[in-house]
Motif scaffolding. Sequence first.
Motif, PDB file in Angstrom:
ATOM      1  N   HIS A   1       0.812  -1.221   0.000  1.00  0.00           N
ATOM      2  CA  HIS A   1       0.000   0.000   0.000  1.00  0.00           C
ATOM      3  C   HIS A   1       0.842   1.266   0.000  1.00  0.00           C
ATOM      4  N   ALA A   2       2.151   1.141  -0.157  1.00  0.00           N
ATOM      5  CA  ALA A   2       3.018   2.322  -0.166  1.00  0.00           C
ATOM      6  C   ALA A   2       2.850   3.078  -1.479  1.00  0.00           C
ATOM      7  N   ASP A   3       2.848   4.409  -1.378  1.00  0.00           N
ATOM      8  CA  ASP A   3       2.732   5.247  -2.570  1.00  0.00           C
ATOM      9  C   ASP A   3       4.062   5.321  -3.299  1.00  0.00           C
ATOM     10  N   GLN A   4       3.979   5.611  -4.584  1.00  0.00           N
ATOM     11  CA  GLN A   4       5.189   5.791  -5.376  1.00  0.00           C
ATOM     12  C   GLN A   4       6.005   6.966  -4.837  1.00  0.00           C
ATOM     13  N   PHE A   5       7.335   6.819  -4.866  1.00  0.00           N
ATOM     14  CA  PHE A   5       8.194   7.914  -4.437  1.00  0.00           C
ATOM     15  C   PHE A   5       8.125   9.044  -5.464  1.00  0.00           C
ATOM     16  N   ASP A   6       8.124  10.253  -4.972  1.00  0.00           N
ATOM     17  CA  ASP A   6       8.154  11.385  -5.909  1.00  0.00           C
ATOM     18  C   ASP A   6       9.552  11.536  -6.486  1.00  0.00           C
ATOM     19  N   GLU A   7       9.626  12.312  -7.525  1.00  0.00           N
ATOM     20  CA  GLU A   7      10.882  12.437  -8.266  1.00  0.00           C
ATOM     21  C   GLU A   7      11.995  13.024  -7.415  1.00  0.00           C
ATOM     22  N   ASP A   8      11.638  13.975  -6.569  1.00  0.00           N
ATOM     23  CA  ASP A   8      12.667  14.611  -5.744  1.00  0.00           C
ATOM     24  C   ASP A   8      13.287  13.604  -4.772  1.00  0.00           C
ATOM     25  N   LEU A   9      12.444  12.770  -4.134  1.00  0.00           N
ATOM     26  CA  LEU A   9      12.961  11.786  -3.190  1.00  0.00           C
ATOM     27  C   LEU A   9      13.826  10.762  -3.906  1.00  0.00           C
ATOM     28  N   VAL A  10      13.411  10.356  -5.098  1.00  0.00           N
ATOM     29  CA  VAL A  10      14.199   9.372  -5.844  1.00  0.00           C
ATOM     30  C   VAL A  10      15.581   9.932  -6.166  1.00  0.00           C
ATOM     31  N   GLN A  11      15.641  11.173  -6.605  1.00  0.00           N
ATOM     32  CA  GLN A  11      16.938  11.773  -6.942  1.00  0.00           C
ATOM     33  C   GLN A  11      17.839  11.866  -5.714  1.00  0.00           C
ATOM     34  N   ARG A  12      17.250  12.203  -4.575  1.00  0.00           N
ATOM     35  CA  ARG A  12      18.056  12.343  -3.366  1.00  0.00           C
ATOM     36  C   ARG A  12      18.589  10.975  -2.910  1.00  0.00           C
ATOM     37  N   LEU A  13      17.750   9.935  -3.039  1.00  0.00           N
ATOM     38  CA  LEU A  13      18.202   8.598  -2.628  1.00  0.00           C
ATOM     39  C   LEU A  13      19.270   8.060  -3.567  1.00  0.00           C
ATOM     40  N   GLU A  14      19.079   8.276  -4.863  1.00  0.00           N
ATOM     41  CA  GLU A  14      20.074   7.778  -5.819  1.00  0.00           C
ATOM     42  C   GLU A  14      21.379   8.576  -5.748  1.00  0.00           C
ATOM     43  N   GLY A  15      21.269   9.875  -5.417  1.00  0.00           N
ATOM     44  CA  GLY A  15      22.472  10.707  -5.332  1.00  0.00           C
ATOM     45  C   GLY A  15      23.024  10.850  -3.935  1.00  0.00           C
ATOM     46  N   HIS A  16      22.384  10.212  -2.937  1.00  0.00           N
ATOM     47  CA  HIS A  16      22.834  10.258  -1.540  1.00  0.00           C
ATOM     48  C   HIS A  16      22.957  11.713  -1.062  1.00  0.00           C
ATOM     49  N   ASP A  17      21.955  12.470  -1.370  1.00  0.00           N
ATOM     50  CA  ASP A  17      21.936  13.886  -1.020  1.00  0.00           C
ATOM     51  C   ASP A  17      20.822  14.115   0.005  1.00  0.00           C
ATOM     52  N   PHE A  18      21.228  14.335   1.275  1.00  0.00           N
ATOM     53  CA  PHE A  18      20.241  14.451   2.349  1.00  0.00           C
ATOM     54  C   PHE A  18      20.559  15.676   3.208  1.00  0.00           C
ATOM     55  N   ASP A  19      19.549  16.093   3.918  1.00  0.00           N
ATOM     56  CA  ASP A  19      19.736  17.231   4.815  1.00  0.00           C
ATOM     57  C   ASP A  19      20.711  16.863   5.921  1.00  0.00           C
ATOM     58  N   PRO A  20      21.646  17.720   6.203  1.00  0.00           N
ATOM     59  CA  PRO A  20      22.644  17.411   7.239  1.00  0.00           C
ATOM     60  C   PRO A  20      22.022  17.410   8.634  1.00  0.00           C
ATOM     61  N   VAL A  21      22.609  16.613   9.509  1.00  0.00           N
ATOM     62  CA  VAL A  21      22.198  16.572  10.902  1.00  0.00           C
ATOM     63  C   VAL A  21      22.806  17.782  11.616  1.00  0.00           C
ATOM     64  N   LYS A  22      21.948  18.542  12.286  1.00  0.00           N
ATOM     65  CA  LYS A  22      22.411  19.760  12.949  1.00  0.00           C
ATOM     66  C   LYS A  22      22.432  19.643  14.469  1.00  0.00           C
ATOM     67  N   VAL A  23      21.601  18.749  15.037  1.00  0.00           N
ATOM     68  CA  VAL A  23      21.468  18.651  16.479  1.00  0.00           C
ATOM     69  C   VAL A  23      21.476  17.182  16.884  1.00  0.00           C
ATOM     70  N   LEU A  24      22.221  16.894  17.973  1.00  0.00           N
ATOM     71  CA  LEU A  24      22.252  15.552  18.527  1.00  0.00           C
ATOM     72  C   LEU A  24      21.538  15.531  19.875  1.00  0.00           C
ATOM     73  N   GLN A  25      20.976  14.359  20.189  1.00  0.00           N
ATOM     74  CA  GLN A  25      20.334  14.189  21.487  1.00  0.00           C
ATOM     75  C   GLN A  25      21.421  14.072  22.570  1.00  0.00           C
ATOM     76  N   TRP A  26      21.136  14.724  23.674  1.00  0.00           N
ATOM     77  CA  TRP A  26      22.179  14.777  24.714  1.00  0.00           C
ATOM     78  C   TRP A  26      21.531  14.688  26.089  1.00  0.00           C
ATOM     79  N   ARG A  27      22.249  14.075  27.015  1.00  0.00           N
ATOM     80  CA  ARG A  27      21.846  14.092  28.420  1.00  0.00           C
ATOM     81  C   ARG A  27      23.117  14.158  29.254  1.00  0.00           C
ATOM     82  N   ASN A  28      23.038  14.896  30.351  1.00  0.00           N
ATOM     83  CA  ASN A  28      24.211  15.103  31.182  1.00  0.00           C
ATOM     84  C   ASN A  28      24.733  13.770  31.688  1.00  0.00           C
ATOM     85  N   ALA A  29      26.042  13.540  31.514  1.00  0.00           N
ATOM     86  CA  ALA A  29      26.677  12.320  31.998  1.00  0.00           C
ATOM     87  C   ALA A  29      27.407  12.539  33.316  1.00  0.00           C
TER      88      ALA A  29
END
Length: 1010
Positions: free
Chosen positions: A278-306
Amino acid sequence: MTPASSPGLKAILGPTNTGKTWFAIERMLAHRSGMIGLPLRLLAREVYQTVVSRIGAQSVALVTGEERIVPPHARYWVATVEAMPLDMPVDCLVIDEIQTAVSFDRGHVFTHRILHARGLQETLLLGAATMVPVVRTLLPRAEIIRRPRLSDLTYSGSRKISRQPQRTAIVAFSAHQVYAIAELIRRERGGAAVVMGALSPRTRNAQVDLYQNGDVDFLVATDAIGMGLNLDVHHVAFADDHKFDGHQTRPLTPAEFAQIAGRAGRHTSNGTFGVTGHADQFDEDLVQRLEGHDFDPVKVLQWRNADLDFTSIHALRASLDAPPDNKALTRVPVATDQHALEFLARNEAAGYARGVEATRLLWECCQIPDYRDISPAQHGEIVTRVYTDLMAHGRVDADWIAEQVRFCDNATGDIDTLSNRIRQIRTWTFVANRRNWLEDPTHWREKTRDIEDRLSDALHERLTQRFVDRRTSVLIRHLRDKLMTLPEINERGDVSLEGHLIGSIEGFRFTLARSEEGDAKGLRSAAGQVVAPEIARRAERVSGAPNEEIVLGTDGYIRWRGEVVANLAEGDTLLSPRIIILADESLTGPALERVQDRLNLWLRHAINTQLESITALVEPAELEGTARGLAYRLSEHLGLLPRAQVADEVKGLDQDVRAKMRKLGIKFGAYHIYVPQSLKPAPRELALILYALKHGGVRQKGVSELPQIVLSGRTSFEIDPEIDTRLYEVAGFKVAGKRAVRVDILERLADIIRPLIALDPSRHQGELPAGAAEGNGFRVTVEMTSLLGCAGEDFASILTSLGYRVRKTPKPAEPAPALDDAATAAVEGEAVAGIAPDAEAVASVEGTEAPEPVSVGADEQAALADAAEDLGTGEAATGPAHQGEASSASEEGAESEPQFDEIWFPGGRRPDNRRPRGREQRDGEADGQSRESRGKGARFPKRADREGQSGEARNPRPSGGNPGQGRSGKPRFDKERGAERPAPRERRERPFDPDSPFAALAALRNPKAE
């Protein structure tokens, strides 16, 4: 919170299938000591086995939350990220899948290791390329090394689940979806392995091995496969694009899609990804990003005081809530251990938390994982009990933990039941692996580990039984591995491969064995390839098989060594049917042609041999004109033709032509024109099959039953009204009334009857033959009934159906002479008893002297019976078998019931009107009886002579009286002699020996003898 510095800190980043983990293992083993932290226990076990295979188990330690293998001199440590012993200094330290630091549940642990876990000489951080910006922010001195993907990843669109290519991983995000998809693949494609995070590591390993070994070609999994599992996956299909992350159901991010889709293609092998279900077809933009390995960079990490404050529960809670001092870090939401801390802070456990050590132990207990995913209150109760036991007694109560463990020690149940027990036992495995929590930690560690292993094995077995067709997995591996053993075929034709029944083979056809769940569509193709060599070998053997190994059954199937290889079908003519080879698609080309040619040759030989006398009549060179046509019709009717159908043609045949036809084996009977040689069982069986092919098929009733009757040798039997009458005739029987009589037997009966009805008793000199009667009739004899194997009403129905009519005449009773009681008792009583009468009694009656007594044996008793019949009494000699009946009649004085004399007459004429011999009678005599054997009075005038005679000369039907009287009862007038015909002479009695002991009895029974 200041990150630790290291001279060899490197971040090796890139998409999946870049060889990052393999490179890190090589670097770790290049140092004298090392440690690698992995995101999953499953992946940790895989890396552990890889390192052990390189340097040996004595140098490698494995530490996870539920497993601890630590050799005395371990130099390399493989662990999950949470279980890494950071107080253990090593030369090289590796953290894998650092992008997990964004997870709400575990991200803060990975963030801590990124910031603080360091090796003495080298530290490697492995992860996705999206981590580049945040690594540069948090670790500005780290060396960032980008690694490109070794293979291409392309989008292939949408396909149905049942049409996915081999070596496919189908991804869903709930256990319900995973089970449903695996069930569908089992039915359609043979089976699938199942991998979920909820499964125990041992079960997941077993399922992965099932896929990796080639037992199945499909893997149904959650996003658990996205974390470093090195699988031989060629295609990844997404059955859903939303997941529940523990807090909410949300769509997957492009980076999460890439992490999972990147499992497709290993090393230099390209991979594909797509959608299904039942999954919908991927749109063109998502396909290009997956094939080109182009993703939004991670800016924030989860943290807890150690850097926690354990002076009190309040201080601990406050330190956990401390905010980060870096914008690249964000405080993690409340985790499971913090929920447990809040629960314990409100109950009796808080009373024990006094001082740093007690609070530190409280925090350690709160970190017991909630494997069962139960409510915080239920999980808090378990943590409370463990903590209070440790504080009150220094150990967890052995009886209590034994009860908990015993509840899990049950390997029965379905998949869900076993999964729940595994989650429970993992909790106690975690507790058993804590140092100094139990009185005998080694015992409980082994106990819980053993239970978890047995439950995991049972769960793996249940998953395999439910979602894998073992036959399919064996067949798939057999097709890939050419060195595997050949299939085993027993005498029943069952085909087994590695102990699994995959089907049965008969002749050239393979039948797939059905299972309770239904068979996969691809299984037949795989099985067909496995048995194809065996079918080819059978075709070769059939091509050179002798005639004795090939048999045609009454069902129309041709069998080779008892196995069906072909069947007959209707051909152009009755004697030239077609052969249809019954074979799978694997038998084609020259091999099929050779089998076809061999069976065609065998069939022609069988027809020409068994039906030789019939095939010779198709185009007989010796015959011409009407005779040739009659012979051809006889071949069309398979050697048996009712005479009534060709009566006119037969009349036109002269004796020379008939002689030629007889040389061809044709016999002219009273009822049939037939070929006696074709009436044998084998020709009749083949004739039935050939006839049925043209008229209704061989499956109709009678085709298989009648040959058994022919083989039994029965000359007549009761017919089945459901069987077509024509089938009886083809089998060589004529339906006469309610019985079927063999044709040649019927003609023999006609040969017996013919001289009897042609016999003139008035002109016969001497004793009449058995069965002869006056007036052109006959009596039924034992010879007739024995010939047909029936008597009484059954025999009478046959004669009636043949046109004969019966006349019943009462036999006259002869009066006995008057005797006194003493004489009667003396004479008749002894006669009835089967002994000679008393001579003195006879003498007293006749007034003669008594002769010498004579003993009577069996021969004399038989003579007595013949004498009684000759005397006209109609009574049989009363031997021992009749003594009771005769004595009873004598005592009661009852009169015997009247007896009838049955005489049969042909054609329904009056019994005393002679029936002239027709052509059929003369033909029958010519075939089966000489003129000399007809007897006197058997010759009749020809038809032309009879037509010129007067009515009196033609034996007009009399109205009554004796045979010598006319219609008025007066003596008939003989025109030629000019006088009245004399009355028939009375029958002369045979003389008796006056010295015989039976003479007196004959005189008593027949007064005329005096």
